[in-house]
Scaffold this motif. Sequence first.
Motif, PDB file in Angstrom:
ATOM      1  N   ALA A 247     -50.882  47.135  20.134  1.00  0.00           N
ATOM      2  CA  ALA A 247     -50.882  47.254  21.592  1.00  0.00           C
ATOM      3  C   ALA A 247     -49.612  47.995  22.015  1.00  0.00           C
ATOM      4  CB  ALA A 247     -50.900  45.869  22.226  1.00  0.00           C
ATOM      5  N   THR A 248     -49.766  49.010  22.886  1.00  0.00           N
ATOM      6  CA  THR A 248     -48.600  49.783  23.327  1.00  0.00           C
ATOM      7  C   THR A 248     -48.663  50.021  24.837  1.00  0.00           C
ATOM      8  OG1 THR A 248     -49.632  51.972  23.151  1.00  0.00           O
ATOM      9  CG2 THR A 248     -48.676  51.079  21.146  1.00  0.00           C
ATOM     10  N   LYS A 249     -47.505  50.375  25.398  1.00  0.00           N
ATOM     11  CA  LYS A 249     -47.501  50.778  26.822  1.00  0.00           C
ATOM     12  C   LYS A 249     -46.651  52.037  26.960  1.00  0.00           C
ATOM     13  CE  LYS A 249     -43.557  48.195  28.622  1.00  0.00           C
ATOM     14  NZ  LYS A 249     -43.076  47.327  29.677  1.00  0.00           N
ATOM     15  N   PRO A 250     -46.940  52.868  27.956  1.00  0.00           N
ATOM     16  CA  PRO A 250     -46.180  54.119  28.108  1.00  0.00           C
ATOM     17  C   PRO A 250     -44.713  53.828  28.402  1.00  0.00           C
ATOM     18  CG  PRO A 250     -48.137  54.092  29.516  1.00  0.00           C
ATOM     19  CD  PRO A 250     -47.971  52.709  28.992  1.00  0.00           C
ATOM     20  N   CYS A 251     -43.831  54.665  27.838  1.00  0.00           N
ATOM     21  CA  CYS A 251     -42.408  54.549  28.172  1.00  0.00           C
ATOM     22  C   CYS A 251     -42.193  55.094  29.592  1.00  0.00           C
ATOM     23  CB  CYS A 251     -41.586  55.389  27.195  1.00  0.00           C
ATOM     24  SG  CYS A 251     -41.668  54.736  25.514  1.00  0.00           S
ATOM     25  N   HIS A 252     -41.024  54.798  30.141  1.00  0.00           N
ATOM     26  CA  HIS A 252     -40.731  55.231  31.510  1.00  0.00           C
ATOM     27  C   HIS A 252     -40.769  56.760  31.602  1.00  0.00           C
ATOM     28  CE1 HIS A 252     -38.779  55.699  35.373  1.00  0.00           C
ATOM     29  NE2 HIS A 252     -38.985  54.400  35.582  1.00  0.00           N
ATOM     30  N   PRO A 253     -41.467  57.307  32.617  1.00  0.00           N
ATOM     31  CA  PRO A 253     -41.587  58.775  32.727  1.00  0.00           C
ATOM     32  C   PRO A 253     -40.253  59.504  32.843  1.00  0.00           C
ATOM     33  CG  PRO A 253     -42.455  57.667  34.699  1.00  0.00           C
ATOM     34  CD  PRO A 253     -42.241  56.607  33.681  1.00  0.00           C
ATOM     35  N   LEU A 254     -39.196  58.785  33.244  1.00  0.00           N
ATOM     36  CA  LEU A 254     -37.889  59.444  33.386  1.00  0.00           C
ATOM     37  C   LEU A 254     -36.976  59.217  32.177  1.00  0.00           C
ATOM     38  CD1 LEU A 254     -37.196  58.696  37.175  1.00  0.00           C
ATOM     39  CD2 LEU A 254     -38.130  60.785  36.165  1.00  0.00           C
ATOM     40  N   HIS A 255     -37.497  58.553  31.142  1.00  0.00           N
ATOM     41  CA  HIS A 255     -36.679  58.315  29.941  1.00  0.00           C
ATOM     42  C   HIS A 255     -36.285  59.663  29.329  1.00  0.00           C
ATOM     43  CE1 HIS A 255     -35.431  57.022  25.984  1.00  0.00           C
ATOM     44  NE2 HIS A 255     -35.426  55.763  26.404  1.00  0.00           N
TER      45      HIS A 255
END
Length: 320
Positions: A247-255
């Motif tokens: 299970a994964t989630k997207p990293c922050h778009p501003l990372h």
Amino acid sequence: VEEQRARWERKRSRTAKELLETEHKYLEQLDLVVTFFVTILKAKGTLKPAVLETIFGPLESIYSASHVLSLHLERGNLGPGLENFCQNLELYGHYAENLEQANKTLKEQLRKNKSFRRFKKLQETRPQFQGRKLEDLLPLPLQRLHQYKHFLRDLLENTSPDSAEYQKLAKAVKSVSEVSRWVQDIIHKRENSLQLLRVQKLLKGQKTQVLTPGRWYIREGWLLVVPSKGEELKRRMFFLFSDIFIATKPCHPLHPLSSNKLACQAVYPLHQCVVDKVFGHTQSQGGLLSLSFPQKTLLLMSGDQQDINDWYQSLTTAVR
């Protein structure tokens, strides 16, 4: 019986004619590589012998075996021709095993070796090449192997079982099918490795080891996680392999480094998993799956009925 024999004979001679015609065409294409590349490169010494061997593998031997086969076919000696040819079939398996390394080495040489780059460009502009590149010609033996399988099966189906050639044909079909399976395995393993590598690169950091021997990639996709305590649904990206479910989630778009990557949230081993369809049996909109692990139960939802059915199928097969 006579009519049946005549019909068999007509189909058989048509297939034999097509086999010979396509063999001639195949030989012409192999000849381009052997004559304009292998032979000249050997004479010029543009590439080191080991590099030459890596790029072209057993192509010369494959060419010779095909040349002998076409001579037999021209004389109508189908049985003996195939018997002789089957002794060289292993070359195709070795060629398939080497192909990935061959492509890698070819790219490397084109990058580093200026005289080889010039030579290749010059050879490919010859009229015989008709605009084809060396890269287009190198996979030809594997495509031809696939064709052999179909031609030989057709010949066998249209040969009388009590004729002298039937046994030889049956043996040839068996040999070609075995080598064809060997080649398919090599291709599947290669594709699987590329999928594992792609997923590994998608994940942020190196904590989750995706690249593990014996692991097979199955599928991936977005699903909604239904939380246990009335919180809102969470959209997550899941990856299913033969032994684990990630299970994964997207990293922050501003990372700064990982804006287009996924953070791994959990890795669930499948050997202790129980999969149930909670709803989604009827033609309703979407469905809900329950995945029970010793320490946790996951409720996964999709608004697409077909999607939930596909996930259910894939998960139950992987768990089994």
